[in-house]
Design a protein around this motif. Structure first.
Motif, PDB file in Angstrom:
ATOM      1  N   TYR A  35       2.185  -0.458   5.445  1.00 33.83           N
ATOM      2  CA  TYR A  35       1.293  -0.103   4.360  1.00 33.83           C
ATOM      3  C   TYR A  35       1.881  -0.382   2.984  1.00 33.83           C
ATOM      4  CZ  TYR A  35      -1.756   1.568   8.190  1.00 33.83           C
ATOM      5  OH  TYR A  35      -2.483   1.344   9.298  1.00 33.83           O
ATOM      6  N   GLN A  36       2.851  -1.052   2.949  1.00 33.98           N
ATOM      7  CA  GLN A  36       3.282  -1.557   1.422  1.00 33.98           C
ATOM      8  C   GLN A  36       2.201  -2.453   0.894  1.00 33.98           C
ATOM      9  OE1 GLN A  36       7.019  -3.396   1.367  1.00 33.98           O
ATOM     10  NE2 GLN A  36       6.538  -4.566   3.043  1.00 33.98           N
ATOM     11  N   THR A  37       1.491  -3.355   2.024  1.00 29.65           N
ATOM     12  CA  THR A  37       0.502  -4.142   1.585  1.00 29.65           C
ATOM     13  C   THR A  37      -0.419  -3.722   0.302  1.00 29.65           C
ATOM     14  OG1 THR A  37       0.567  -4.774   3.941  1.00 29.65           O
ATOM     15  CG2 THR A  37      -1.255  -5.824   2.556  1.00 29.65           C
ATOM     16  N   PHE A  38      -0.970  -2.641   0.394  1.00 33.10           N
ATOM     17  CA  PHE A  38      -1.683  -1.876  -0.420  1.00 33.10           C
ATOM     18  C   PHE A  38      -1.186  -2.091  -1.943  1.00 33.10           C
ATOM     19  CE2 PHE A  38      -3.025  -0.105   3.492  1.00 33.10           C
ATOM     20  CZ  PHE A  38      -3.907  -0.972   3.691  1.00 33.10           C
ATOM     21  N   LEU A  39       0.062  -1.656  -1.971  1.00 27.92           N
ATOM     22  CA  LEU A  39       0.629  -1.632  -3.360  1.00 27.92           C
ATOM     23  C   LEU A  39       0.982  -2.996  -3.653  1.00 27.92           C
ATOM     24  CD1 LEU A  39       2.090   0.026  -5.438  1.00 27.92           C
ATOM     25  CD2 LEU A  39       4.302  -0.180  -4.271  1.00 27.92           C
ATOM     26  N   ALA A  40       1.094  -3.783  -2.802  1.00 28.12           N
ATOM     27  CA  ALA A  40       1.655  -5.180  -3.373  1.00 28.12           C
ATOM     28  C   ALA A  40       0.407  -5.862  -3.917  1.00 28.12           C
ATOM     29  CB  ALA A  40       2.107  -6.017  -2.237  1.00 28.12           C
ATOM     30  N   LEU A  41      -0.722  -5.511  -3.184  1.00 24.27           N
ATOM     31  CA  LEU A  41      -2.399  -5.984  -3.734  1.00 24.27           C
ATOM     32  C   LEU A  41      -2.423  -5.379  -5.052  1.00 24.27           C
ATOM     33  CD1 LEU A  41      -4.466  -5.756  -0.488  1.00 24.27           C
ATOM     34  CD2 LEU A  41      -3.964  -7.925  -1.877  1.00 24.27           C
ATOM     35  N   ALA A  42      -2.305  -3.955  -5.129  1.00 22.59           N
ATOM     36  CA  ALA A  42      -2.656  -3.554  -6.649  1.00 22.59           C
ATOM     37  C   ALA A  42      -1.919  -4.032  -7.741  1.00 22.59           C
ATOM     38  CB  ALA A  42      -2.257  -2.116  -6.420  1.00 22.59           C
ATOM     39  N   TYR A  43      -0.354  -4.504  -7.377  1.00 25.04           N
ATOM     40  CA  TYR A  43       0.400  -5.180  -8.442  1.00 25.04           C
ATOM     41  C   TYR A  43      -0.129  -6.620  -8.616  1.00 25.04           C
ATOM     42  CZ  TYR A  43       4.716  -6.952 -10.313  1.00 25.04           C
ATOM     43  OH  TYR A  43       5.713  -7.542 -10.926  1.00 25.04           O
ATOM     44  N   HIS A  44      -0.442  -7.191  -7.699  1.00 24.45           N
ATOM     45  CA  HIS A  44      -1.315  -8.706  -7.856  1.00 24.45           C
ATOM     46  C   HIS A  44      -2.328  -8.565  -8.774  1.00 24.45           C
ATOM     47  CE1 HIS A  44      -1.572 -12.706  -5.617  1.00 24.45           C
ATOM     48  NE2 HIS A  44      -1.898 -12.598  -6.792  1.00 24.45           N
ATOM     49  N   TYR A  45      -3.245  -7.647  -8.405  1.00 26.61           N
ATOM     50  CA  TYR A  45      -4.595  -7.659  -9.177  1.00 26.61           C
ATOM     51  C   TYR A  45      -4.139  -7.199 -10.650  1.00 26.61           C
ATOM     52  CZ  TYR A  45      -7.898  -8.223  -5.565  1.00 26.61           C
ATOM     53  OH  TYR A  45      -8.593  -8.658  -4.401  1.00 26.61           O
ATOM     54  N   VAL A  46      -3.353  -6.480 -10.916  1.00 25.35           N
ATOM     55  CA  VAL A  46      -2.915  -6.001 -12.214  1.00 25.35           C
ATOM     56  C   VAL A  46      -2.349  -7.355 -12.938  1.00 25.35           C
ATOM     57  CG1 VAL A  46      -1.223  -4.583 -13.686  1.00 25.35           C
ATOM     58  CG2 VAL A  46      -2.401  -3.519 -11.762  1.00 25.35           C
ATOM     59  N   PHE A  47      -1.364  -7.858 -12.351  1.00 22.77           N
ATOM     60  CA  PHE A  47      -0.814  -9.119 -12.868  1.00 22.77           C
ATOM     61  C   PHE A  47      -2.016 -10.308 -13.058  1.00 22.77           C
ATOM     62  CE2 PHE A  47       1.067 -13.588 -12.136  1.00 22.77           C
ATOM     63  CZ  PHE A  47       2.128 -13.473 -13.350  1.00 22.77           C
ATOM     64  N   ARG A  48      -2.812 -10.382 -12.300  1.00 25.68           N
ATOM     65  CA  ARG A  48      -3.949 -11.263 -12.257  1.00 25.68           C
ATOM     66  C   ARG A  48      -4.775 -10.983 -13.608  1.00 25.68           C
ATOM     67  NH1 ARG A  48      -4.529 -16.189 -12.013  1.00 25.68           N
ATOM     68  NH2 ARG A  48      -3.255 -15.800 -10.211  1.00 25.68           N
ATOM     69  N   LEU A  49      -5.051  -9.743 -13.842  1.00 27.29           N
ATOM     70  CA  LEU A  49      -5.889  -9.077 -14.966  1.00 27.29           C
ATOM     71  C   LEU A  49      -5.021  -9.525 -16.255  1.00 27.29           C
ATOM     72  CD1 LEU A  49      -8.111  -7.623 -16.430  1.00 27.29           C
ATOM     73  CD2 LEU A  49      -6.545  -5.562 -15.915  1.00 27.29           C
ATOM     74  N   ILE A  50      -3.891  -9.263 -16.464  1.00 24.48           N
ATOM     75  CA  ILE A  50      -3.085  -9.665 -17.607  1.00 24.48           C
ATOM     76  C   ILE A  50      -3.017 -11.136 -17.826  1.00 24.48           C
ATOM     77  CG2 ILE A  50      -0.781  -9.243 -18.745  1.00 24.48           C
ATOM     78  CD1 ILE A  50      -2.345  -6.648 -18.341  1.00 24.48           C
ATOM     79  N   THR A  51      -2.813 -11.749 -16.841  1.00 28.11           N
ATOM     80  CA  THR A  51      -2.738 -13.301 -16.965  1.00 28.11           C
ATOM     81  C   THR A  51      -4.300 -13.847 -17.496  1.00 28.11           C
ATOM     82  OG1 THR A  51      -1.147 -13.415 -15.081  1.00 28.11           O
ATOM     83  CG2 THR A  51      -2.521 -15.687 -15.780  1.00 28.11           C
ATOM     84  N   GLN A 195      -8.489 -12.838   0.426  1.00 31.94           N
ATOM     85  CA  GLN A 195      -6.960 -12.448   0.887  1.00 31.94           C
ATOM     86  C   GLN A 195      -7.172 -10.825   1.040  1.00 31.94           C
ATOM     87  OE1 GLN A 195      -3.748 -13.941  -1.497  1.00 31.94           O
ATOM     88  NE2 GLN A 195      -2.358 -12.197  -0.669  1.00 31.94           N
ATOM     89  N   SER A 196      -7.356 -10.282   0.058  1.00 30.57           N
ATOM     90  CA  SER A 196      -7.694  -8.807   0.109  1.00 30.57           C
ATOM     91  C   SER A 196      -8.382  -8.438   1.104  1.00 30.57           C
ATOM     92  CB  SER A 196      -8.126  -8.298  -1.320  1.00 30.57           C
ATOM     93  OG  SER A 196      -7.133  -8.855  -2.469  1.00 30.57           O
ATOM     94  N   ALA A 197      -9.463  -9.129   1.547  1.00 34.75           N
ATOM     95  CA  ALA A 197     -10.437  -8.561   2.334  1.00 34.75           C
ATOM     96  C   ALA A 197      -9.981  -8.333   3.880  1.00 34.75           C
ATOM     97  CB  ALA A 197     -11.854  -9.394   2.424  1.00 34.75           C
ATOM     98  N   ILE A 198      -9.061  -8.926   4.187  1.00 35.56           N
ATOM     99  CA  ILE A 198      -8.483  -9.033   5.476  1.00 35.56           C
ATOM    100  C   ILE A 198      -7.598  -7.643   5.745  1.00 35.56           C
ATOM    101  CG2 ILE A 198      -6.712 -10.019   7.160  1.00 35.56           C
ATOM    102  CD1 ILE A 198      -7.461 -12.865   5.845  1.00 35.56           C
TER     103      ILE A 198
END
Length: 217
Positions: A35-51, A195-198
């Motif tokens: 379930y670390q998947t969800f933390l990784a997803l949240a981090y990815h979305y934050v990075f995408r937003l900043i980018t 990718q997140s939907a899965i």
């Protein structure tokens, strides 16, 4: 899922380390890693937003270097899973009470006697049935609520980032982006959503159901 809770255990076990069941350790590790998947997803979305917002809107992270993002990821990861592991280890590991509540059907189906102190497992028990037939809240409800809040927190971060990222890409302020860059950002964002939907469909929703459903039945 049983009448007394959701039990998670290996099929084979009874190994001990310093008089502590290895099975319990393995189930905790599995839960945390899976379930670390969800933390990784949240981090990815934050990075995408900043980018996406870089150069369009102000952000404290606009000038961050890759090493800064790596450091942030490590710090958040350590803090998040320290709380997660502690919560699971304290509230969802076997006690004399939860061993006594183990239903007979587990042994009948799997041939595993979880009442054996050498057997380890994790268990989510929301309510327990008294001899009088009355259902009362179990103490592990606190741990379950903490875990749900942690999952809810990552979900909230993801939702906010999705909303803000879409707003920035579609806004007039994104006119600083060339059409090609805007299309690329949108394509990357859509790929991230797919990718997140899965994990959401096959992991997040089932887990939430397992944790929430017993509390309302």
């Amino acid at each position: 899922m049983t009448s007394t809770g959701f039990y998670f255990f290996p099929r084979h076990g009874k190994n001990m380390i310093a008089d502590y069941p290895v099975d319990t350790i393995l189930t905790i590790i599995f839960i945390v890693v899976y379930y670390q998947t969800f933390l990784a997803l949240a981090y990815h979305y934050v990075f995408r937003l900043i980018t996406v917002s870089r150069g369009i809107s102000f952000s404290f992270a606009n000038q961050w270097m890759p090493r800064d993002w790596i450091l942030l990821g490590i710090v958040v990861y350590v803090l998040y899973f320290t709380v997660f592991i502690s919560t699971v280890a304290i509230g969802l590991t076997p006690t004399e009470e939860t061993r006594a509540l183990v239903p007979q059907e587990i042994f009948d189906i799997y041939g595993v006697d979880l009442r054996d102190v050498n057997r380890g497992f994790t268990v989510s028990v929301v309510k327990r049935l008294l001899p009088t037939g009355e259902k009362v809240w179990h103490s592990s409800i606190i741990s379950i609520l903490v875990v749900l809040c942690m999952f809810g927190g990552t979900s909230l971060v993801i939702i906010v980032c999705i909303w803000k990222t879409m707003a920035i890409i579609r806004s007039s302020s994104a006119g600083r982006l060339t059409e090609k860059t805007r299309k690329m950002q949108m394509d990357l964002f859509k790929a991230l959503l797919i990718q997140s939907a899965i994990p959401v469909i096959f992991s997040y929703i089932p887990l939430s159901t397992l944790l929430i459903f017993p509390s309302i039945t």
